[in-house]
Design a protein around this motif. Structure first.
Motif, short mmCIF file in Angstrom:
data_model
loop_
_atom_site.label_atom_id
_atom_site.label_comp_id
_atom_site.label_asym_id
_atom_site.label_seq_id
_atom_site.Cartn_x
_atom_site.Cartn_y
_atom_site.Cartn_z
N LYS A 6 0.90 -1.02 -0.18
CA LYS A 6 0.07 -0.08 0.06
C LYS A 6 0.93 1.20 -0.07
N LEU A 7 0.53 2.02 -1.07
CA LEU A 7 1.28 3.36 -1.12
C LEU A 7 0.77 4.39 -0.31
N GLU A 8 1.63 5.29 0.29
CA GLU A 8 1.04 6.44 1.05
C GLU A 8 1.90 7.74 0.50
N PRO A 9 1.43 8.79 0.70
CA PRO A 9 2.08 10.03 0.30
C PRO A 9 3.53 10.14 0.99
N GLY A 10 4.57 10.42 0.41
CA GLY A 10 5.74 10.34 0.98
C GLY A 10 6.76 9.34 0.65
N ASP A 11 5.96 8.23 -0.01
CA ASP A 11 6.92 7.07 -0.23
C ASP A 11 7.69 7.34 -1.33
N LEU A 12 8.89 6.58 -1.37
CA LEU A 12 9.82 6.77 -2.51
C LEU A 12 9.50 5.64 -3.60
N VAL A 13 9.38 5.94 -4.64
CA VAL A 13 9.10 4.57 -5.84
C VAL A 13 10.09 4.83 -6.82
N ARG A 14 10.19 3.84 -7.73
CA ARG A 14 10.82 3.66 -8.98
C ARG A 14 9.65 3.24 -9.88
N SER A 15 9.96 4.10 -10.85
CA SER A 15 8.83 3.72 -12.27
C SER A 15 9.28 2.55 -12.78
N ARG A 16 8.42 1.47 -13.25
CA ARG A 16 8.60 0.23 -13.72
C ARG A 16 8.39 0.26 -15.37
N ARG A 17 7.17 1.20 -15.59
CA ARG A 17 7.04 1.31 -17.11
C ARG A 17 6.70 2.97 -17.53
N GLY A 18 6.83 3.20 -18.80
CA GLY A 18 6.67 4.20 -19.35
C GLY A 18 7.95 5.10 -19.71
N ARG A 19 7.84 6.27 -20.17
CA ARG A 19 8.95 7.08 -20.52
C ARG A 19 9.79 7.28 -19.33
N ASP A 20 9.30 7.38 -18.26
CA ASP A 20 10.32 7.78 -17.15
C ASP A 20 10.72 6.50 -16.53
N GLU A 21 10.64 5.26 -16.87
CA GLU A 21 11.17 3.94 -16.67
C GLU A 21 12.46 4.19 -15.86
N GLY A 22 12.81 3.51 -14.44
CA GLY A 22 13.73 3.46 -13.97
C GLY A 22 14.00 4.76 -13.01
N GLN A 23 13.33 5.83 -12.94
CA GLN A 23 13.41 7.07 -12.41
C GLN A 23 12.91 6.97 -11.06
N LEU A 24 13.49 7.62 -10.05
CA LEU A 24 12.83 7.86 -8.89
C LEU A 24 11.90 8.92 -8.76
N SER A 25 10.85 8.77 -7.72
CA SER A 25 9.86 9.81 -7.68
C SER A 25 9.27 9.73 -6.27
N VAL A 26 8.66 10.63 -5.81
CA VAL A 26 7.99 10.55 -4.64
C VAL A 26 6.51 10.85 -4.65
N VAL A 27 5.65 9.70 -3.96
CA VAL A 27 4.30 9.87 -4.11
C VAL A 27 3.43 10.95 -3.49
N ILE A 28 2.94 11.82 -4.41
CA ILE A 28 2.43 13.03 -3.69
C ILE A 28 1.01 12.91 -3.03
N ALA A 29 0.23 11.96 -3.75
CA ALA A 29 -1.18 11.85 -3.37
C ALA A 29 -1.64 10.54 -4.01
N LEU A 30 -2.69 9.73 -3.59
CA LEU A 30 -3.36 8.66 -4.07
C LEU A 30 -4.63 9.07 -4.82
N VAL A 31 -4.89 8.80 -6.24
CA VAL A 31 -6.27 9.25 -6.69
C VAL A 31 -7.14 8.27 -6.43
N ASP A 32 -6.67 7.09 -6.35
CA ASP A 32 -7.80 6.15 -6.22
C ASP A 32 -6.96 4.82 -5.88
N GLU A 33 -7.55 3.68 -5.78
CA GLU A 33 -7.01 2.19 -5.59
C GLU A 33 -5.93 1.98 -6.62
#
Length: 102
Positions: A6-33
């Motif tokens: 379960k992700l929460e705002p503030g969690d650090l994640v790595r993108s697995r798919r898409g143009r930004d694959e492999g890049q690190l990001s921070v979860v800002i908000a959850l839109v839905d499940e």
């Protein structure tokens, strides 16, 4: 495919798919499940976060308490805090890789 925690705002994640694959990001908000808003403070700033499918995000197991508390208190976070959180996560990942001998 792995089961996502379960992700929460503030969690650090790595993108697995898409143009930004492999890049690190921070979860800002959850839109839905199924969707989350992520930003990195550089290419994706707080005011224009990227909407990502949570199945396309790999949780790193790190959480930026500073970002999470700022989002909870004010609903906003500075791009500098996002960049700092990502840099700290990169340092922790590098240290962990060296510890394992990779």
């Amino acid at each position: 495919m792995t089961v996502n925690a379960k992700l929460e705002p503030g969690d650090l994640v790595r993108s697995r798919r898409g143009r930004d694959e492999g890049q690190l990001s921070v979860v800002i908000a959850l839109v839905d499940e199924r969707s989350a808003l992520v930003a990195d403070g550089d290419h994706r700033r707080f005011d224009r976060p990227k909407r990502k499918n949570v199945l396309h995000l790999e949780p790193l197991g790190f959480r930026s308490d500073e970002v999470a508390s700022s989002l909870q208190d004010t609903g906003r976070v500075t791009n500098a805090k996002l960049r700092y959180a990502i840099e700290a996560a990169e340092r922790r990942l590098e240290a962990h890789a060296e510890e394992k001998g990779e």
